[in-house]
Design a protein around this motif. Sequence first.
Motif, PDB file in Angstrom:
ATOM      1  N   VAL A 173       0.790  10.960  -8.551  1.00  0.00           N
ATOM      2  CA  VAL A 173      -0.479  11.439  -8.018  1.00  0.00           C
ATOM      3  C   VAL A 173      -0.440  11.197  -6.509  1.00  0.00           C
ATOM      4  O   VAL A 173      -0.089  10.104  -6.065  1.00  0.00           O
ATOM      5  N   VAL A 174      -0.763  12.203  -5.718  1.00  0.00           N
ATOM      6  CA  VAL A 174      -0.756  12.061  -4.264  1.00  0.00           C
ATOM      7  C   VAL A 174      -2.179  12.178  -3.748  1.00  0.00           C
ATOM      8  O   VAL A 174      -3.055  12.740  -4.427  1.00  0.00           O
ATOM      9  N   MET A 218      -8.236   7.359  -0.883  1.00  0.00           N
ATOM     10  CA  MET A 218      -7.443   6.205  -1.321  1.00  0.00           C
ATOM     11  C   MET A 218      -6.605   5.660  -0.172  1.00  0.00           C
ATOM     12  O   MET A 218      -5.379   5.566  -0.243  1.00  0.00           O
ATOM     13  N   GLU A 219      -7.278   5.282   0.915  1.00  0.00           N
ATOM     14  CA  GLU A 219      -6.576   4.806   2.101  1.00  0.00           C
ATOM     15  C   GLU A 219      -5.936   3.447   1.840  1.00  0.00           C
ATOM     16  O   GLU A 219      -6.580   2.516   1.378  1.00  0.00           O
ATOM     17  N   TYR A 220      -4.663   3.334   2.177  1.00  0.00           N
ATOM     18  CA  TYR A 220      -3.909   2.110   1.960  1.00  0.00           C
ATOM     19  C   TYR A 220      -3.334   1.530   3.235  1.00  0.00           C
ATOM     20  O   TYR A 220      -2.567   0.583   3.185  1.00  0.00           O
ATOM     21  N   GLN A 255      -0.490   8.695   0.830  1.00  0.00           N
ATOM     22  CA  GLN A 255      -0.306   7.778  -0.294  1.00  0.00           C
ATOM     23  C   GLN A 255       0.303   8.528  -1.468  1.00  0.00           C
ATOM     24  O   GLN A 255      -0.068   9.667  -1.767  1.00  0.00           O
ATOM     25  N   VAL A 256       1.248   7.849  -2.141  1.00  0.00           N
ATOM     26  CA  VAL A 256       1.891   8.377  -3.341  1.00  0.00           C
ATOM     27  C   VAL A 256       1.746   7.319  -4.436  1.00  0.00           C
ATOM     28  O   VAL A 256       2.147   6.161  -4.247  1.00  0.00           O
ATOM     29  N   PHE A 257       1.159   7.687  -5.560  1.00  0.00           N
ATOM     30  CA  PHE A 257       0.945   6.779  -6.683  1.00  0.00           C
ATOM     31  C   PHE A 257       1.867   7.172  -7.832  1.00  0.00           C
ATOM     32  O   PHE A 257       1.947   8.354  -8.195  1.00  0.00           O
ATOM     33  N   ILE A 258       2.567   6.181  -8.376  1.00  0.00           N
ATOM     34  CA  ILE A 258       3.469   6.422  -9.499  1.00  0.00           C
ATOM     35  C   ILE A 258       3.167   5.410 -10.598  1.00  0.00           C
ATOM     36  O   ILE A 258       2.601   4.340 -10.331  1.00  0.00           O
ATOM     37  N   PRO A 259       3.527   5.716 -11.852  1.00  0.00           N
ATOM     38  CA  PRO A 259       3.333   4.727 -12.925  1.00  0.00           C
ATOM     39  C   PRO A 259       4.216   3.511 -12.696  1.00  0.00           C
ATOM     40  O   PRO A 259       5.382   3.629 -12.305  1.00  0.00           O
ATOM     41  N   SER A 260       3.648   2.348 -12.910  1.00  0.00           N
ATOM     42  CA  SER A 260       4.380   1.103 -12.694  1.00  0.00           C
ATOM     43  C   SER A 260       5.147   0.730 -13.949  1.00  0.00           C
ATOM     44  O   SER A 260       4.562   0.504 -15.007  1.00  0.00           O
ATOM     45  N   SER A 261       6.470   0.690 -13.837  1.00  0.00           N
ATOM     46  CA  SER A 261       7.298   0.297 -14.987  1.00  0.00           C
ATOM     47  C   SER A 261       7.463  -1.212 -15.057  1.00  0.00           C
ATOM     48  O   SER A 261       7.696  -1.761 -16.136  1.00  0.00           O
ATOM     49  N   GLY A 262       7.366  -1.896 -13.929  1.00  0.00           N
ATOM     50  CA  GLY A 262       7.489  -3.356 -13.897  1.00  0.00           C
ATOM     51  C   GLY A 262       6.426  -3.940 -13.021  1.00  0.00           C
ATOM     52  O   GLY A 262       6.687  -4.369 -11.897  1.00  0.00           O
ATOM     53  N   PRO A 263       5.163  -3.989 -13.481  1.00  0.00           N
ATOM     54  CA  PRO A 263       4.063  -4.405 -12.617  1.00  0.00           C
ATOM     55  C   PRO A 263       4.143  -5.848 -12.167  1.00  0.00           C
ATOM     56  O   PRO A 263       3.403  -6.253 -11.281  1.00  0.00           O
ATOM     57  N   GLY A 264       5.028  -6.654 -12.736  1.00  0.00           N
ATOM     58  CA  GLY A 264       5.126  -8.036 -12.307  1.00  0.00           C
ATOM     59  C   GLY A 264       6.266  -8.290 -11.361  1.00  0.00           C
ATOM     60  O   GLY A 264       6.560  -9.439 -11.024  1.00  0.00           O
ATOM     61  N   SER A 265       6.966  -7.217 -10.916  1.00  0.00           N
ATOM     62  CA  SER A 265       8.090  -7.418 -10.005  1.00  0.00           C
ATOM     63  C   SER A 265       7.617  -7.915  -8.644  1.00  0.00           C
ATOM     64  O   SER A 265       8.347  -8.565  -7.926  1.00  0.00           O
ATOM     65  N   PHE A 266       6.391  -7.566  -8.276  1.00  0.00           N
ATOM     66  CA  PHE A 266       5.729  -8.155  -7.117  1.00  0.00           C
ATOM     67  C   PHE A 266       4.486  -8.883  -7.637  1.00  0.00           C
ATOM     68  O   PHE A 266       4.183  -8.839  -8.824  1.00  0.00           O
TER      69      PHE A 266
END
Length: 805
Positions: free
Chosen positions: A567-568, A603-605, A616-627
């Motif tokens: 999603v952009v 969606m200002e970041y 902004q570019v939003f993608i599904p998080s495959s590993g949300p705990g990596s950060f």
Amino acid sequence: MTLPLLVRHGVKLARNQDSRDVFQDLKYTLRLWAGRPWHAGFAMAALAIGIGANTGVFSVVNALLLRSLPFHEPDRLAVLHQFIPPHDSAKQFHDWRQRSAYLTDAALFEEGDVNLGGMRVGSRAHIAQTSGNFFTLLSTQPMLGTGFAPQDEVDGVGWGLPGRNAVAVIGYRLWQQLFGGDPKVLGATIRIDGKPLTVVGVAPPGFDYPGKAVLWKPAAFSPGNNGWGTVARLKRGITWPQARAALAVEVEGLSLKPGGIDYSILRPSMTSLQDGLAGPVKNASLMFMGAVVLVLLIACTNVANLLIARTADRFPELSIRSALGASRGRLARQLLIECLLLSFVATLAGLAIAYWTTSFAAKVEPPPLGAQSYSILDGRVLVFTLMVSVITALAVGVLPSLYIGRIHCFGSRSSGGRRSRLVRQSLVGVQVMLTMILLASSVGLGRAFIHLMRIDRGYDVQGIVTVGVSLDGTTHQMESRQLPYFEQVLDRIRRLPGVRAASATEFLPLSASAFVGGPFGLDGRPAKRNSTMVPVLSGYFQAMGGRILYGREFTEGEVLSGAKVAVVNERFADGFGAARDAVGHQLTNGADTWKIVGVVRGMEYETDPTTAHGNQVFIPSSGPGSFSSTFVVRVDGRAEDRLATIRDTIQSVDPQVPVFSVKTMEQRLDEVFATPEFYRTAIWIFAGFALLLAVLGIYGIVSYAVAQRTQEMGIRMALGRTPAQLRGMLLRRGLLMVMAGAIPGIAGAHLTGRFLESLMDGAKPIGVATSAGLVLLFALVASASISGATRGIARLDITSILRSE
């Protein structure tokens, strides 16, 4: 008696006479103050606030810009912004730094927050991984143990010795907190994100570079890691312009290499380490310094006006003393001693004010304004205060002294009075001019801040609870276990009463850690600017209150399957054509592609709150705990009332997972805007005090005019003039003084516009309408002041006045 003895005896007598004269002048000054305590008190208060404000702000300027950094030859230390040296391997980086034609040495560092073992559950620490020459470059050696060496670094191609990378240098405060200052700490084990590190050194007190780090570890190089910062030392004989020119040439060469970084987007630059640490606070400090200097000048003109008026009242006394043989120098010296004593008392009070203001500012000012310790006991600050005190005494005493110098004998009072009125009116005009500059600056900053707060960033901050977690060092740190943990937590949160939506993201809007991204293209077309990439879970836009303009957001199935969808935001889509046509196209970044399934509004970041409208570019998080990730929960009612419940719900899934930064989204936004709000509030305070002093100056000169012209007013009333007509005459003359100062003041305010723009985005020079409004406001306030000063005209007794004449 010989001639030398006579000379020495004469000098001694002269010194004794001078001492007696000075002592007499001091006693006379105290008697004058006792006779008119309100006048003396006002003068002291005005000067004390002016001197105190200057001392306090100068202590900040001294700490940020003048005080030498605690490093060897700090004037040659540089920070390379937005420049990423070759670093795919440790050897590549060290070859680059050793070949540099303009740098003696350079070191890399990367900051980050980690879970810190050995402290209470949920403790987070700010650390830095650095190249092995980091401490050597800064010429800073640990107070205990040693620093790092290049052999302590590791990379993926065999650099470094086995086991050497698992070491750490800890900060002085962390040494005190974890180990109680034990000198036998070397060899102890400390855990970050569950990984053991051996303590090999303790940094000296006060050392926390970069970014208030409390622990340093050797670097682990990896290809594609562009999060490094660079600190360097210039070669001897290389000037800053030469170094910047050499950097530009090097950047151009690196950009031309195949697969090189596109520096046309990053725009690298070089600053001194001192300026780099001060950052935007440098401009703020200089602006505040200019503001308090204006306030002090206004205070000086007010006090000088007061002294001129009192000198005019003492005209008969001074004329008699002159006729009896007192020289002009003797009379001027008495006034100068009064000014010095006045300035001395004001300086003592000003130091107390400066101490209080710096202590208060250290508590309320936001980072990075609070990154330094500001002490008024610094030698440079005390010398500055002494200089300000002496200059202030001379400034407030020079015009009254010149007025005294014109006294010849009796009979010259009328010309002296006219000259006195002209000087005092000119001083009021100067006050008005300086006050208009401060008022215009405060309006410019205020409008810019209001603009920042009203920017539509594409999400609704009200009713959002945010809670940070980190899975590093826990049983959930494996990628296969991260998503199940988040799904389990979200399932429990969504069952809570009053929860409307819940999701999680690796980066929150306006987060300083939102650095992941790069040049994203569309269907192979190159990017015009960098975009921030934000991994999120399903339901994120609903939880944030975002609005999907076209298409849809992610489904839970796409998140679980790791689908290559995106999603952009509207800004990104508009850069490649109409936003409504972006859905279905391919988003590209190198060899990676994602299918665009939706376009979201705003969606200002951007990490800089003054910079809106980022890509902004939003993608599904495959590993949300990596950060360190953040849960985002939208609730009914007050978000503050749900903080504890949601925090406890998250901890109930696994108490070992650190939970931190439990805040509402409104609180986070307030923290982000704390610095510009601090600027605005401070300049408004200075402008308000300047306005008060200017109004008091106008009131004083009109009141004095009424008192000195009582007989004239009575005669005019006897000839048919009404009190209202006389008050109107004084009002017109007072407003002429205001206009005489307001016009050049507005012109001066326009000259400050460029400096305000460098301080806060959107702070522009005031326009014609605003200028007219400020002049009208000042005129109204001045009219009220003049009206109060002339009320006594209606109570004049004409009969008594005519009888006295």
